[in-house]
Design an enzyme around this catalytic site. Structure first.
Site, PDB file in Angstrom:
ATOM      1  N   GLY A 151      21.096 -41.384   1.147  1.00 57.30           N
ATOM      2  CA  GLY A 151      21.585 -41.539  -0.216  1.00 57.30           C
ATOM      3  C   GLY A 151      20.637 -40.991  -1.259  1.00 57.30           C
ATOM      4  O   GLY A 151      19.876 -40.050  -1.024  1.00 57.30           O
ATOM      5  N   CYS A 152      20.657 -41.630  -2.438  1.00 55.64           N
ATOM      6  CA  CYS A 152      20.003 -41.068  -3.615  1.00 55.64           C
ATOM      7  C   CYS A 152      18.479 -41.054  -3.536  1.00 55.64           C
ATOM      8  O   CYS A 152      17.834 -40.286  -4.246  1.00 55.64           O
ATOM      9  CB  CYS A 152      20.439 -41.844  -4.857  1.00 55.64           C
ATOM     10  SG  CYS A 152      22.212 -41.711  -5.204  1.00 55.64           S
ATOM     11  N   TYR A 153      17.880 -41.907  -2.699  1.00 62.29           N
ATOM     12  CA  TYR A 153      16.408 -41.937  -2.666  1.00 62.29           C
ATOM     13  C   TYR A 153      15.816 -41.040  -1.585  1.00 62.29           C
ATOM     14  O   TYR A 153      14.605 -41.035  -1.368  1.00 62.29           O
ATOM     15  CB  TYR A 153      15.871 -43.360  -2.519  1.00 62.29           C
ATOM     16  CG  TYR A 153      16.389 -44.185  -1.361  1.00 62.29           C
ATOM     17  CD1 TYR A 153      16.284 -43.738  -0.045  1.00 62.29           C
ATOM     18  CD2 TYR A 153      16.953 -45.436  -1.579  1.00 62.29           C
ATOM     19  CE1 TYR A 153      16.726 -44.510   1.017  1.00 62.29           C
ATOM     20  CE2 TYR A 153      17.406 -46.220  -0.527  1.00 62.29           C
ATOM     21  CZ  TYR A 153      17.289 -45.759   0.762  1.00 62.29           C
ATOM     22  OH  TYR A 153      17.731 -46.520   1.817  1.00 62.29           O
ATOM     23  N   ALA A 154      16.642 -40.241  -0.906  1.00 65.61           N
ATOM     24  CA  ALA A 154      16.151 -39.444   0.222  1.00 65.61           C
ATOM     25  C   ALA A 154      15.082 -38.435  -0.179  1.00 65.61           C
ATOM     26  O   ALA A 154      14.182 -38.131   0.605  1.00 65.61           O
ATOM     27  CB  ALA A 154      17.313 -38.729   0.902  1.00 65.61           C
ATOM     28  N   PHE A 339      16.891 -44.970  -6.379  1.00 64.33           N
ATOM     29  CA  PHE A 339      17.509 -46.171  -5.837  1.00 64.33           C
ATOM     30  C   PHE A 339      18.619 -45.798  -4.863  1.00 64.33           C
ATOM     31  O   PHE A 339      19.284 -44.784  -5.022  1.00 64.33           O
ATOM     32  CB  PHE A 339      18.089 -47.021  -6.964  1.00 64.33           C
ATOM     33  CG  PHE A 339      17.137 -47.232  -8.100  1.00 64.33           C
ATOM     34  CD1 PHE A 339      16.154 -48.206  -8.020  1.00 64.33           C
ATOM     35  CD2 PHE A 339      17.206 -46.443  -9.236  1.00 64.33           C
ATOM     36  CE1 PHE A 339      15.249 -48.392  -9.059  1.00 64.33           C
ATOM     37  CE2 PHE A 339      16.310 -46.622 -10.284  1.00 64.33           C
ATOM     38  CZ  PHE A 339      15.330 -47.593 -10.192  1.00 64.33           C
TER      39      PHE A 339
END
Length: 353
Positions: A151-154, A339
């Site tokens: 997701g977004c924190y990768a 996050f």
């Protein structure tokens, strides 16, 4: 021990603006008048002007361009297989556009010994790692790693891995690719929370060069914070009709609460000059400001990226870092923060060299 640095970042988006057309389409899709009114009110407050997609909303579309309306409505909403075919078609073109902007020299290409890819919106093999190696003419012995479905924190996790690599192999450089085609996963639904989730997501790609060369942003430290009791607030699953996302409306509140309680751990209690916060949405940025007691101007770069591109999942925080890099001054300290599922905050401390 050798330090690692983000030497350069380059970004790219597909050619088609879709935000306004999506808002109009979503209003038509929602049957309930009350839900429709709520959606219109919240879309007006989203802080987003533009989002981009490989799918065109121009009627009729130019020859050879995929029509978004035909893709989603021609035979009903598409299967996962059809969506992945579009990923295989659009992703390499977007990647090449970003790599062209990175403008690697022959010497820099020769130094790249590792390629890291983050993506949670499309899968195929041989994949984007091979696309980059072939396009740049890198050595076939380059080591490849896929950081998938985080997701977004990768991107923060990819930077963490790049730092480990450079510190253990000081002569090696790392190419990081963060590419997401979020608009391929729009779903037909009457659930307002789901429609609002689709409202913020767009497509984008970032590429970056990380090495031991003292140039750009020095990667100082990383910290992950998992928020108790929030595992079900962000979920992302592969289903028959694409990838299904759940993004709870409780997310901003939980982020704000966690940062109020643990923000001093993430920042080390130090003063931060540069904030690269993943713009998961306007309410997420508001929650970060409140939770860390920041002035309204501190997240200007994050709000600018949200306004111009929306949330592009893992690529987005790199867009913010690229924006900050344009005007950063030597000696400034920074904190990047993203996050995602868990609910987890992944953070990175850095400074400008």
């Amino acid at each position: 021990m050798t330090s690692a640095y983000i030497n350069r970042i380059a970004t790219a988006v597909p050619p088609h603006k879709v935000h306004g057309a999506f808002v109009e389409f979503a209003v038509q899709m929602l049957k309930d008048d009350r839900m429709r009114t709520l959606f219109q009110r919240m879309s007006a407050r989203s802080g987003i002007d533009d989002r981009y997609s490989g799918l065109s909303v121009v009627q009729p579309p130019p020859q050879g361009v995929v029509d978004a309306y035909d893709f989603y409505l021609g035979d009903g909403f598409p299967s996962t297989a059809k969506r992945m075919k579009m990923f295989e078609r659009f992703a390499p073109t977007l990647l090449r556009s970003a790599l062209d902007k990175l403008a690697l020299t022959a010497e820099e290409k020769a130094g790249i010994r590792h390629v890291l890819v983050t993506c949670c919106t499309g899968l195929y093999a041989p994949g984007l790692d091979f696309e980059a190696i072939d396009y740049l003419g890198l050595s076939p012995s380059v080591e490849r790693t896929m950081i998938g479905f985080m997701g977004c924190y990768a991107a923060i996790n990819a930077l963490k891995q790049a730092r480990h690599i450079v510190r253990s192999e000081p002569g090696d450089s790392v190419l990081i690719i963060n590419l997401e085609l979020c608009t391929l996963h729009f779903q037909e639904t009457q659930n307002l929370n789901e429609v609002l989730s689709f409202l913020v997501f767009g497509d984008g790609c970032s590429v970056s060069l990380i090495s031991g060369k003292e140039e750009g942003f020095a990667l100082d430290s990383f910290h992950a914070l998992q928020v108790d009791g929030t595992r079900d607030l962000i979920t992302w699953n592969v289903r028959d009709l694409g990838f299904d996302m759940l993004l709870s409306g409780r997310v901003p509140g939980e982020i704000g609460k966690a940062l109020r309680e643990h923000g001093h751990i993430l920042t080390g209690g130090d003063a931060i000059d540069l904030w690269a916060v993943h713009p998961g949405g306007r309410s997420v940025l508001d929650a970060v400001e409140e939770g860390l007691d920041l002035s309204s101007s501190v997240l200007a770069s994050s709000r600018s990226i949200l306004k111009r591109f929306g949330n592009m999942s893992s690529a987005t925080v790199m867009f913010v870092l690229e924006e900050l890099m344009k005007s950063a001054k030597a000696g400034q300290s920074g904190c990047a923060m993203s996050f995602g599922p868990g609910l987890t905050a992944e953070t990175m401390r850095f400074h400008v060299v």
